[in-house]
Enzyme design. Structure first.
Site, mmCIF file in Angstrom:
data_model
loop_
_atom_site.group_PDB
_atom_site.id
_atom_site.type_symbol
_atom_site.label_atom_id
_atom_site.label_comp_id
_atom_site.label_asym_id
_atom_site.label_seq_id
_atom_site.Cartn_x
_atom_site.Cartn_y
_atom_site.Cartn_z
ATOM 1 N N GLU A 46 1.262 -0.859 0.506
ATOM 2 C CA GLU A 46 -0.240 0.369 -0.032
ATOM 3 C C GLU A 46 1.083 1.336 -0.263
ATOM 4 O OE1 GLU A 46 -1.750 2.886 0.265
ATOM 5 O OE2 GLU A 46 -2.159 2.899 2.475
ATOM 6 N N CYS A 63 -1.101 9.143 2.587
ATOM 7 C CA CYS A 63 -0.958 8.624 1.258
ATOM 8 C C CYS A 63 -2.169 8.610 0.087
ATOM 9 C CB CYS A 63 -0.797 7.241 0.970
ATOM 10 S SG CYS A 63 -1.660 5.960 2.115
#
Length: 517
Positions: A285, A319
């Site tokens: 991720e 993110c």
């Protein structure tokens, strides 16, 4: 990474709306004790083999909080050995009923809830995020994710398959084995839960390397894992640096899977290390440059607020931050004015004060990196509309920054800044903005703001992202899969899909003398 399912928590009128008022929040512990600073291996606290330690720093002041053990390859070897022993056939962990694994995870959730104020205070001290977000958002998500996957422990199973011939066939969902997990510093306890919970629910053992910037809360949670009753070796926590301890996990021949959350650059290294070693399973991720697209028919006030929080939440250290705000030309000027005014109103300061909206960046390196991008944006010709400099004289604070007139070929438009810097872009047509939004190496998240359902549905299909939000942002729960397209990673965390990453499917076929329907 993200703002969890509390859409009103960060609203204009009440950043603590889940509680009746800020006063309803418990008082933080301003100087929490630090009882654990060693490695957690085989349910024991141990010094690093090298006896080395490293400092962990309070980003609010820049002062050293304390020192923790600096684990490296030798310590990873010890942890992997303990995890492998805990995973051997016939071990207490392998023989444990799935429902009992679920009970242990629920017990862990109860212990986290018991110590919620302490853990939130520790997170704020070591990470710098506002206490009210540590307590009301992060710890809420941590408790929920352990309970969610506790419920899955005895429900994730195979099935019988009516194959041709005189055979009986069924599948088993088996744990992969020893799982290496490497977590980031932006949501330490949340990321720890996202990875530990599904791995343990499905019967794996874990060697986890926590971020060197924020080791304290993860170590305390290790003590709760032992208190909950998990057998020795099932969970092992290593503190140390990425190029040493992290690399050792990715390269280890006796680690069966590695899960990593962090930058795309490091993700490439993790994937390569897995391929060069034993082809261990990989879940990544990674980074993002996520677009927020505001159409002319959108609710202006709501869109401004959501795009603001999409970027500035957690000091921009997410993110999936909405780090490219595209606004339709006819409303661009008004949107820009409102956005700048909102950024100027954002309260920056001591994260232990309950009305603080923005704390410091996590460390000096990130602080200097973000300021460097601000200087670069000005040099490239973007118009600095507010902020653009440090806040105060102590710690790693940066004023909320907004750029206008940003062009797609500028580095601040293409690269992940990971800080409180909001670039605004102008667009004319839908097809144009879709193409521009998708012209990126990343594909983690996206959002569109419009009152037109047909347009909204078209955008959800056209945008290349693992998550697309409509008229909202950063709404993630433990029930829904999360992950990226393209160089934002592979695999999914959370939800039912998150369990798939921690199991192997085995087909068992048995010849029978006679088959009947």
């Amino acid at each position: 990474m993200l703002r969890f399912l509390a859409p009103r928590l960060l609203s204009l009128q009440g950043r603590t709306a889940r509680y009746s008022s800020a006063a309803a929040l418990p008082s933080p512990i301003l100087n929490p004790d630090i009882p654990y600073n060693q490695l957690f291996i085989n349910n024991e606290w141990q010094d690093a083999v090298s006896k080395k330690t490293f400092p962990t720093v309070n980003p609010t002041t820049g002062e050293v909080i304390g020192h923790v053990a600096e684990g490296d390859r030798a310590d990873v070897d010890r942890a992997v050995k303990a995890a492998r022993e805990a995973f051997r056939l016939g071990s207490p962990w392998r023989r444990m009923d799935a429902s009992e694994r679920g009970r242990l995870l629920n017990c862990l959730a109860d212990l986290v809830e018991r110590d919620r104020v302490y853990l939130a205070s520790l997170e704020t001290l070591d990470n710098g995020k506002p206490f009210q977000e540590s307590y009301a958002l992060d710890l809420d998500e941590v408790i929920k994710v352990y309970r969610y996957f506790a419920g899955w422990a005895d429900k994730w199973h195979g099935k019988t398959i009516p194959m041709d011939g005189q055979h009986f066939c069924f599948t088993r969902h088996e744990p992969i084995g020893v799982c290496g997990q490497i977590i980031p510093w932006n949501f330490p306890l949340v990321m720890q839960g996202w990875k530990l919970a599904p791995a343990l629910a499905t019967g794996n053992t874990v060697v986890m390397k926590v971020a060197e910037q924020t080791p304290l809360s993860a170590l305390y949670l290790a003590s709760l894992i032992k208190e909950a009753g998990f057998p020795p070796g099932v969970v092992n926590i290593i503190t140390g640096y990425g190029p040493t301890a992290g690399a050792a996990i990715a390269q280890h021949m006796d680690v069966d899977k590695v899960a990593f959350t962090g930058s795309t650059e490091v993700g490439h290294l993790i994937q390569k290390a897995a391929g060069d070693s034993n082809l261990k399973r990989v879940t990544l991720e990674l980074g993002g440059k996520s677009p927020s697209i505001v159409l002319a028919d959108a609710d202006m006030e709501h869109a401004v607020e959501q795009c603001h929080e999409a970027l500035f939440f957690n000091m921009g250290q997410c993110c999936c931050a909405g780090s490219r705000t595209f606004v339709e030309e006819s409303i661009y000027n008004e949107f820009l004015e409102r956005t700048v005014e909102k950024a100027k109103q954002r309260k920056v300061g001591n994260p232990f004060e309950l009305d603080t909206q923005q704390g410091p960046q996590v460390d000096k390196e990130q602080f200097e990196r973000v300021l460097g991008y601000i200087q670069l944006g000005q040099k490239e010709g973007a118009k600095l509309l507010c902020g653009g400099e440090r806040f105060g004289e102590r710690g790693f604070f940066i004023k909320p920054t907004v750029f206008g007139g940003v062009q797609d070929d500028m580095r601040i438009a293409k690269e992940e800044i990971f800080g409180p810097v909001q670039p605004l872009f102008k667009f004319k047509k839908m097809e144009e903005v879709i193409e521009r939004a998708n012209t990126t190496r990343y594909g983690l998240a996206a959002a569109v703001f419009t009152r037109d359902l047909d347009k909204a549905m078209y955008f959800t299909q056209a945008l290349q992202a693992g998550t697309v939000w409509v008229n909202t942002y950063n709404i993630v729960t433990c029930h829904t899969p999360f992950g990226g397209f393209k160089e934002s990673g592979n695999g999914r965390e959370l939800g039912e899909d998150g369990l798939k990453a921690y199991t192997e499917v085995k087909t068992v076929t048995i010849k029978v003398p006679q088959k009947n329907s």
